[in-house]
Write an enzyme that holds these catalytic residues in place. Structure first.
Site, PDB file in Angstrom:
ATOM      1  N   CYS A   1       0.811  -1.226   0.000  1.00  0.00           N
ATOM      2  CA  CYS A   1       0.000   0.000   0.000  1.00  0.00           C
ATOM      3  C   CYS A   1       0.842   1.273   0.000  1.00  0.00           C
ATOM      4  O   CYS A   1       1.918   1.322   0.588  1.00  0.00           O
ATOM      5  CB  CYS A   1      -0.888   0.053   1.234  1.00  0.00           C
ATOM      6  SG  CYS A   1      -1.964  -1.350   1.406  1.00  0.00           S
TER       7      CYS A   1
ATOM      8  N   ARG B   1       5.514  -0.566  -5.839  1.00  0.00           N
ATOM      9  CA  ARG B   1       5.442  -1.292  -4.574  1.00  0.00           C
ATOM     10  C   ARG B   1       4.466  -2.462  -4.635  1.00  0.00           C
ATOM     11  O   ARG B   1       4.500  -3.330  -3.774  1.00  0.00           O
ATOM     12  CB  ARG B   1       5.011  -0.333  -3.456  1.00  0.00           C
ATOM     13  CG  ARG B   1       5.983   0.818  -3.272  1.00  0.00           C
ATOM     14  CD  ARG B   1       5.445   1.809  -2.273  1.00  0.00           C
ATOM     15  NE  ARG B   1       5.304   1.202  -0.971  1.00  0.00           N
ATOM     16  CZ  ARG B   1       6.260   1.135  -0.064  1.00  0.00           C
ATOM     17  NH1 ARG B   1       7.425   1.654  -0.327  1.00  0.00           N
ATOM     18  NH2 ARG B   1       6.047   0.562   1.086  1.00  0.00           N
TER      19      ARG B   1
ATOM     20  N   TRP C   1      -3.194  -2.734  -1.339  1.00  0.00           N
ATOM     21  CA  TRP C   1      -2.849  -4.150  -1.505  1.00  0.00           C
ATOM     22  C   TRP C   1      -3.805  -4.883  -0.563  1.00  0.00           C
ATOM     23  O   TRP C   1      -3.733  -4.710   0.654  1.00  0.00           O
ATOM     24  CB  TRP C   1      -1.397  -4.354  -1.096  1.00  0.00           C
ATOM     25  CG  TRP C   1      -0.930  -5.763  -1.006  1.00  0.00           C
ATOM     26  CD1 TRP C   1      -1.166  -6.646  -0.002  1.00  0.00           C
ATOM     27  CD2 TRP C   1      -0.122  -6.458  -1.945  1.00  0.00           C
ATOM     28  NE1 TRP C   1      -0.556  -7.839  -0.267  1.00  0.00           N
ATOM     29  CE2 TRP C   1       0.089  -7.761  -1.449  1.00  0.00           C
ATOM     30  CE3 TRP C   1       0.456  -6.100  -3.175  1.00  0.00           C
ATOM     31  CZ2 TRP C   1       0.843  -8.709  -2.114  1.00  0.00           C
ATOM     32  CZ3 TRP C   1       1.216  -7.054  -3.837  1.00  0.00           C
ATOM     33  CH2 TRP C   1       1.401  -8.338  -3.306  1.00  0.00           C
TER      34      TRP C   1
ATOM     35  N   ASN D   1      -2.141   2.689   5.589  1.00  0.00           N
ATOM     36  CA  ASN D   1      -1.256   1.544   5.319  1.00  0.00           C
ATOM     37  C   ASN D   1      -1.095   0.782   6.622  1.00  0.00           C
ATOM     38  O   ASN D   1      -1.001   1.398   7.685  1.00  0.00           O
ATOM     39  CB  ASN D   1       0.145   2.007   4.895  1.00  0.00           C
ATOM     40  CG  ASN D   1       0.169   2.590   3.504  1.00  0.00           C
ATOM     41  OD1 ASN D   1      -0.838   2.558   2.803  1.00  0.00           O
ATOM     42  ND2 ASN D   1       1.311   3.121   3.121  1.00  0.00           N
ATOM     43  N   GLY D   2      -0.994  -0.538   6.541  1.00  0.00           N
ATOM     44  CA  GLY D   2      -0.803  -1.334   7.750  1.00  0.00           C
ATOM     45  C   GLY D   2      -2.035  -2.188   8.013  1.00  0.00           C
ATOM     46  O   GLY D   2      -2.894  -2.346   7.135  1.00  0.00           O
TER      47      GLY D   2
ATOM     48  N   GLU E   1      19.425 -17.800  -4.554  1.00  0.00           N
ATOM     49  CA  GLU E   1      19.027 -16.512  -5.113  1.00  0.00           C
ATOM     50  C   GLU E   1      18.677 -16.659  -6.601  1.00  0.00           C
ATOM     51  O   GLU E   1      17.715 -16.054  -7.085  1.00  0.00           O
ATOM     52  CB  GLU E   1      20.150 -15.484  -4.879  1.00  0.00           C
ATOM     53  CG  GLU E   1      19.997 -14.156  -5.589  1.00  0.00           C
ATOM     54  CD  GLU E   1      18.661 -13.463  -5.366  1.00  0.00           C
ATOM     55  OE1 GLU E   1      17.959 -13.757  -4.381  1.00  0.00           O
ATOM     56  OE2 GLU E   1      18.291 -12.633  -6.211  1.00  0.00           O
TER      57      GLU E   1
ATOM     58  N   LYS F   1      15.006 -15.628  -8.033  1.00  0.00           N
ATOM     59  CA  LYS F   1      14.811 -14.620  -9.080  1.00  0.00           C
ATOM     60  C   LYS F   1      14.043 -15.226 -10.247  1.00  0.00           C
ATOM     61  O   LYS F   1      13.142 -14.619 -10.803  1.00  0.00           O
ATOM     62  CB  LYS F   1      16.199 -14.156  -9.526  1.00  0.00           C
ATOM     63  CG  LYS F   1      16.282 -12.821 -10.114  1.00  0.00           C
ATOM     64  CD  LYS F   1      16.784 -11.725  -9.225  1.00  0.00           C
ATOM     65  CE  LYS F   1      15.910 -11.437  -8.054  1.00  0.00           C
ATOM     66  NZ  LYS F   1      16.532 -10.879  -6.941  1.00  0.00           N
TER      67      LYS F   1
ATOM     68  N   GLU G   1      10.350 -15.793  -9.260  1.00  0.00           N
ATOM     69  CA  GLU G   1       9.632 -14.538  -9.012  1.00  0.00           C
ATOM     70  C   GLU G   1       9.107 -13.902 -10.289  1.00  0.00           C
ATOM     71  O   GLU G   1       7.994 -13.408 -10.320  1.00  0.00           O
ATOM     72  CB  GLU G   1      10.579 -13.504  -8.372  1.00  0.00           C
ATOM     73  CG  GLU G   1      10.713 -13.581  -6.887  1.00  0.00           C
ATOM     74  CD  GLU G   1      11.613 -12.471  -6.353  1.00  0.00           C
ATOM     75  OE1 GLU G   1      11.203 -11.798  -5.410  1.00  0.00           O
ATOM     76  OE2 GLU G   1      12.736 -12.261  -6.883  1.00  0.00           O
TER      77      GLU G   1
ATOM     78  N   HIS H   1      20.797 -37.456  -2.624  1.00  0.00           N
ATOM     79  CA  HIS H   1      19.977 -37.901  -1.493  1.00  0.00           C
ATOM     80  C   HIS H   1      18.484 -37.683  -1.740  1.00  0.00           C
ATOM     81  O   HIS H   1      17.716 -37.586  -0.802  1.00  0.00           O
ATOM     82  CB  HIS H   1      20.407 -37.180  -0.216  1.00  0.00           C
ATOM     83  CG  HIS H   1      21.825 -37.471   0.172  1.00  0.00           C
ATOM     84  ND1 HIS H   1      22.273 -38.748   0.455  1.00  0.00           N
ATOM     85  CD2 HIS H   1      22.911 -36.669   0.289  1.00  0.00           C
ATOM     86  CE1 HIS H   1      23.563 -38.703   0.750  1.00  0.00           C
ATOM     87  NE2 HIS H   1      23.974 -37.456   0.649  1.00  0.00           N
TER      88      HIS H   1
ATOM     89  N   LYS I   1       7.187  -4.878  -3.510  1.00  0.00           N
ATOM     90  CA  LYS I   1       8.594  -4.510  -3.344  1.00  0.00           C
ATOM     91  C   LYS I   1       8.997  -4.570  -1.878  1.00  0.00           C
ATOM     92  O   LYS I   1      10.076  -5.025  -1.547  1.00  0.00           O
ATOM     93  CB  LYS I   1       8.814  -3.105  -3.914  1.00  0.00           C
ATOM     94  CG  LYS I   1      10.243  -2.608  -3.823  1.00  0.00           C
ATOM     95  CD  LYS I   1      11.156  -3.421  -4.704  1.00  0.00           C
ATOM     96  CE  LYS I   1      12.607  -2.971  -4.624  1.00  0.00           C
ATOM     97  NZ  LYS I   1      13.512  -4.045  -5.095  1.00  0.00           N
TER      98      LYS I   1
HETATM   99  C1  G6P Z   1       9.791  -8.865  -0.518  1.00  0.00           C
HETATM  100  C2  G6P Z   1      10.315  -8.752  -1.929  1.00  0.00           C
HETATM  101  C3  G6P Z   1      11.625  -9.496  -2.058  1.00  0.00           C
HETATM  102  C4  G6P Z   1      12.609  -8.978  -1.024  1.00  0.00           C
HETATM  103  C5  G6P Z   1      12.046  -9.093   0.395  1.00  0.00           C
HETATM  104  C6  G6P Z   1      12.899  -8.376   1.412  1.00  0.00           C
HETATM  105  O1  G6P Z   1       9.373 -10.165  -0.269  1.00  0.00           O
HETATM  106  O2  G6P Z   1       9.380  -9.263  -2.862  1.00  0.00           O
HETATM  107  O3  G6P Z   1      12.154  -9.291  -3.358  1.00  0.00           O
HETATM  108  O4  G6P Z   1      13.810  -9.692  -1.125  1.00  0.00           O
HETATM  109  O5  G6P Z   1      10.768  -8.485   0.449  1.00  0.00           O
HETATM  110  O6  G6P Z   1      12.873  -7.001   1.164  1.00  0.00           O
HETATM  111  P1  G6P Z   1      13.872  -5.972   1.813  1.00  0.00           P
HETATM  112  O7  G6P Z   1      13.384  -4.630   1.373  1.00  0.00           O
HETATM  113  O8  G6P Z   1      13.762  -6.162   3.299  1.00  0.00           O
HETATM  114  O9  G6P Z   1      15.233  -6.296   1.310  1.00  0.00           O
END
Ligand code: G6P
Length: 606
Positions: free
Chosen positions: A2, A27, A73, A99-100, A480, A484, A487, A503, A601
């Site tokens: 949000c 966001r 959101w 927000n929240g 990672e 990626k 995602e 295993h 984000k």
């Molecule tokens: C969300 C995003 C991820 C990110 C994570 C941590 O889940 O979708 O891409 O790695 O938050 O975010 P930060 O801002 O704490 O690095």
């Protein structure tokens, strides 16, 4: 997640609110709305979908110089026009964006319904509009204080009142809120991105703080109405930093920016004389640095994987036991906080609620926690006892790239600081410093391989499922890489330790399930090659991310070769091609790369 914007001044509010909301789109959100105070009433417009739909739905003449806007959101109730913000009181006098999450919303909704209020949405936020409107308080400020005193949970709110069209009242608890100071006009936003086009003078509210914002100034105060003096400070983000700058996607731009963003994090921090990193912001004396016998790193998502890279670096360079844990789990298991452990919270946004709560838990129990954070002045950065800013610049794409690279480099700097007060020699420190200096150029050479990596990506994007494997230093790289890939290309991608393949997961290997294998030139090369052989023997396709010196012998395996750095730092460079692999896979599949479905984000609610 949000987003909030607010405006009060001499200009028409609607276009400013819309522009601000557009800046917050990155966001992640599912509906949007604005309220503009007209001559007599508030005009509220809300839509499901994008901000551009909202802009199209607005009447031609929407005049008014005060307003609030929101991107939502969905948490309480689905994405619908009725659930979108702003929410209003029954008489339309009060408008609120939030927000929240209000934890006791159900009880408050029931109480309001019993009192005869007709609730127009399924949201938690709506209760605030009714509570404020029904308060008998003399001033809007008192009414807002009274209403938020009745709610539990997290919030950033902005409130308008048609009876007080000269002001916005805002409040913060656990969700960021910033005032932007203009020339006879003021802005409010939950994120700097919505402000930088208008002003570089900002004031961050603290948790528990309220503010009245007029066109000509603002007053910040606490719940007992005592003033808190909050002068505005200058921010260092330029408006151009937030533009695409000719790139098709922010993710492409941010990947390409890495040579410069890496320069920024190391600038002024490398001390050649003593082979150490200068990290004044940590607020730790050499004696304190020596006193730690353990390091615990906390982050979420990709930041957690960067933390795993960091933990290995710290163990190798400083020889202190170090590990990373998902902050989202840590805070719920009544963690044991030790006085001789250095806690490191790692976050791009500095607003991830799970990481912020982990920091709170550590502090509540008397632990020492420092931050590795990108966004200056963010919640986590301010809550920590000290820290290292990443200086990656604004990161807009949901899938993090340049911030992650800088997190890994930030850990290398911390490892140097911890190592050089212990057994790491000056020469070894210098070896790492030289390697860090060479990194921007090396990253550039990997980026030049983009077109070749794109070819592999196209091929891999056709698979429904993939493995990413690596071991020890290579394992967080594989994690990672898989993260990626899934995602943004929505393909099932799973990371495994290469050593664990036999295993269990080897059972899945066949021609339809390709593997990306991290095969660095290090003490485990032979073992990694043996695993590649096993995958090939079962008909599995392999793409190796590797170094020039690795001899694949008879193995017919396509390779992406990255430059060799010092072994401790290899994970940083090995990760870069995986960013390009994910990007080009998503591109070939035609997905919305910067705004992947279901993701935000920064996750500011639980
Ligand atoms: C969300 C995003 C991820 C990110 C994570 C941590 O889940 O979708 O891409 O790695 O938050 O975010 P930060 O801002 O704490 O690095």
């Amino acid at each position: 997640m949000c987003g909030i914007v607010g405006y009060i001044g001499g200009q028409n509010a609607a276009p400013i609110l819309l522009e601000g909301l557009t800046r917050l789109e990155y966001r992640g959100y599912d509906s949007a709305g604005i309220a503009v105070l007209g001559a007599k009433n508030a005009q509220v417009h809300r839509v499901v979908g994008r901000v551009r739909n909202l802009a199209a739905a607005l009447p031609k003449r929407l005049t008014g110089k005060v307003g609030i806007g929101h991107t939502r959101w969905a948490t309480h109730g689905p994405a619908s026009e009725a659930n979108a913000h702003p929410h209003t009181s029954e008489d339309g006098r009060i408008c609120v964006v939030h927000n929240g999450i209000i934890d006791n919303a159900d009880a408050l909704r029931a109480q309001l319904a019993d009192a005869g209020v007709t609730l127009a949405s399924e949201t938690d936020t709506e209760v605030l509009a009714h509570l404020i409107a029904r308060s008998g308080a003399d001033t809007l400020e008192d009414a807002v204080v009274e209403a938020v005193s009745r709610i539990t949970g997290t919030y950033a709110i902005a409130v308008t009142d048609t009876a007080h069209p000269d002001r916005l009242v805002i409040a913060r608890n656990g969700s960021p809120l910033i005032i932007g100071v203009g020339e006879r006009e003021m802005f409010v936003a939950s994120d700097l991105a919505a402000l930088v086009r208008h002003t570089s003078q900002v004031a961050h509210l603290d948790d528990g703080e309220f503010a009245t914002v007029f066109a000509t100034g603002y007053r910040t105060f606490t719940v007992d109405e005592s003033d808190t003096t909050k002068p505005a400070t200058e921010i260092d983000i330029a408006a151009e930093d937030l533009d695409l700058g000719g790139y098709p996607h922010y993710m492409a731009k941010e990947i390409q920016e890495q040579p410069e963003s890496v320069e920024r994090i190391i600038r002024g921090r490398l001390d050649d004389r003593f082979g150490v990193a200068r990290l004044d912001g940590l607020n730790l004396t050499p004696r304190e640095l020596r006193g730690f016998s353990r390091v615990k790193i906390l982050g979420c998502g990709s930041a957690y994987y960067a933390g795993q890279v960091g933990a290995t670096m710290i163990e190798e360079l400083a020889r202190i036991p170090a590990d990373a844990e998902a902050a989202s789990e840590f805070r719920y298991r009544n963690p044991i906080i030790e006085a001789d452990t250095l806690y490191i919270a790692v976050s791009q946004s500095g607003e991830t609620i799970d990481t912020a709560f982990a920091v709170e838990e550590i502090k509540r129990k008397g632990g020492r926690v420092v931050g590795l954070v990108n966004v200056v002045g963010s919640t986590i950065a301010r809550a920590c006892d000290g820290g290292v800013y990443l200086h990656a610049g604004p990161e807009i794409a949901v899938a993090s790239t340049k911030a992650l690279t800088n997190m890994a480099i930030g850990f290398a700097l911390i490892a140097l600081a911890l190592g050089r007060v212990r057994d790491l020699s000056n020469a070894d420190g210098q070896r790492i410093i030289d390697a860090l200096r060479a990194m921007p150029g090396q990253i550039k050479s990997i980026l030049d391989e983009g077109p070749r990596i794109a070819e592999h990506a196209k091929e891999f994007a056709t698979a429904n499922s993939l493995f990413f494997v690596g071991r020890v230093r290579g394992y967080p790289v594989a994690r990672e890489g898989a993260q990626k890939f899934k995602e943004i290309s929505y393909r099932h991608a799973e990371a495994y330790q290469t050593s664990e393949l036999k295993h269990g997961p080897l059972a899945l290997i066949d021609a339809a399930l390709p593997t990306v294998a991290i095969v660095p030139a290090d003490e485990l090369t032979d073992r990694n090659l043996a695993a590649v052989q096993q995958i090939k023997a079962r008909g599995g396709a392999v793409l190796a991310v590797t170094h020039e010196d690795v001899d694949f012998g008879e193995l017919d395996v396509p390779r992406i070769v990255v430059p060799k750095t010092e072994p401790e730092l290899d994970p940083i460079l090995l990760t870069i091609p995986l960013q390009l692999l994910a990007y080009h896979a998503a591109l070939s599949l035609g997905y919305d790369i910067d705004k992947p479905r279901n993701l935000a984000k920064s996750v500011t609610v639980e």
